[in-house]
Design a protein around this motif. Structure first.
Motif, PDB file in Angstrom:
ATOM      1  N   UNK A  14     -28.330 -15.808 -17.806  1.00 42.05           N
ATOM      2  CA  UNK A  14     -27.271 -16.476 -17.061  1.00 42.05           C
ATOM      3  C   UNK A  14     -26.733 -15.483 -16.032  1.00 42.05           C
ATOM      4  N   UNK A  15     -26.698 -15.902 -14.782  1.00 38.93           N
ATOM      5  CA  UNK A  15     -26.150 -15.068 -13.717  1.00 38.93           C
ATOM      6  C   UNK A  15     -24.682 -15.443 -13.564  1.00 38.93           C
ATOM      7  N   UNK A  16     -23.800 -14.448 -13.566  1.00 33.47           N
ATOM      8  CA  UNK A  16     -22.364 -14.696 -13.443  1.00 33.47           C
ATOM      9  C   UNK A  16     -21.899 -14.312 -12.041  1.00 33.47           C
ATOM     10  N   UNK A 113     -47.852 -35.979  -2.304  1.00 33.55           N
ATOM     11  CA  UNK A 113     -47.467 -34.578  -2.158  1.00 33.55           C
ATOM     12  C   UNK A 113     -47.499 -33.897  -3.524  1.00 33.55           C
ATOM     13  N   UNK A 114     -47.990 -32.667  -3.550  1.00 37.94           N
ATOM     14  CA  UNK A 114     -47.973 -31.928  -4.814  1.00 37.94           C
ATOM     15  C   UNK A 114     -46.737 -31.044  -4.843  1.00 37.94           C
ATOM     16  N   UNK A 115     -46.193 -30.860  -6.049  1.00 37.60           N
ATOM     17  CA  UNK A 115     -44.960 -30.117  -6.235  1.00 37.60           C
ATOM     18  C   UNK A 115     -45.194 -28.927  -7.141  1.00 37.60           C
ATOM     19  N   UNK A 116     -44.494 -27.871  -6.884  1.00 41.22           N
ATOM     20  CA  UNK A 116     -44.453 -26.711  -7.763  1.00 41.22           C
ATOM     21  C   UNK A 116     -42.979 -26.455  -8.038  1.00 41.22           C
ATOM     22  N   UNK A 117     -42.575 -26.633  -9.279  1.00 40.86           N
ATOM     23  CA  UNK A 117     -41.167 -26.439  -9.638  1.00 40.86           C
ATOM     24  C   UNK A 117     -41.025 -25.139 -10.412  1.00 40.86           C
ATOM     25  N   UNK A 118     -40.076 -24.339 -10.026  1.00 35.19           N
ATOM     26  CA  UNK A 118     -39.782 -23.100 -10.734  1.00 35.19           C
ATOM     27  C   UNK A 118     -38.769 -23.395 -11.830  1.00 35.19           C
ATOM     28  N   UNK A 119     -38.700 -22.554 -12.849  1.00 35.27           N
ATOM     29  CA  UNK A 119     -37.666 -22.770 -13.885  1.00 35.27           C
ATOM     30  C   UNK A 119     -36.279 -22.756 -13.251  1.00 35.27           C
ATOM     31  N   UNK A 120     -35.391 -23.582 -13.769  1.00 27.94           N
ATOM     32  CA  UNK A 120     -34.032 -23.660 -13.232  1.00 27.94           C
ATOM     33  C   UNK A 120     -33.298 -22.339 -13.440  1.00 27.94           C
ATOM     34  N   UNK A 121     -32.470 -22.005 -12.478  1.00 29.11           N
ATOM     35  CA  UNK A 121     -31.643 -20.808 -12.527  1.00 29.11           C
ATOM     36  C   UNK A 121     -30.262 -21.222 -13.032  1.00 29.11           C
TER      37      UNK A 121
END
Length: 130
Positions: A14-16, A113-121
């Motif tokens: 978790x970024x604060x 369209x192809x998608x690349x999703x990164x893990x949520x921040x």
């Protein structure tokens, strides 16, 4: 690679940050293939997770982007990268998430369209220090 406030972001951490302070954001797309790739569009969408299966994306009163939330990438050559720089400004305290998606930005294709999703921040906005 995702950097929030200059620190590499791990999907488990978790970024604060503080409400009212701009939070620098950097997303780097590196091409590890042998061929050039692109064009792409990078889109970032903040949301709140109510922990009951509901995600609230209607946050225009709680978060604002300094710059755009969409960044267009023409072509990335082999072993090179393209970097997005921006910032978020949190107006209220709370736990927020940032959904980051890359998608092909080529309208001449007949395929979806192809998608690349990164893990949520995960970002936690706290009270400013007095």
């Amino acid at each position: 690679d995702i950097l929030v406030d200059g620190k590499v972001c791990d999907c488990d951490a978790v970024v604060t940050c503080q409400v009212g302070d701009p939070v620098p954001l950097q997303v780097r797309l590196t091409n590890w293939s042998r061929h050039s790739v692109g064009p792409f569009a990078l889109t970032m969408m903040p949301y709140q997770d109510y922990q009951n299966g509901v995600h609230n994306y209607d946050l225009q009163d709680a978060i604002t982007f300094v710059g755009s939330n969409t960044f267009y990438i023409d072509t990335v050559k082999p072993t090179k990268d393209s970097v997005y720089f921006g910032a978020l400004l949190f107006l209220y305290m709370g736990d927020f998430y940032l959904n980051i998606k890359f998608h092909e930005d080529n309208c001449s294709r007949e395929l979806p369209l192809s998608w690349l999703c990164l893990p949520s921040v995960h970002i936690r906005a706290t009270e400013p220090v007095a």
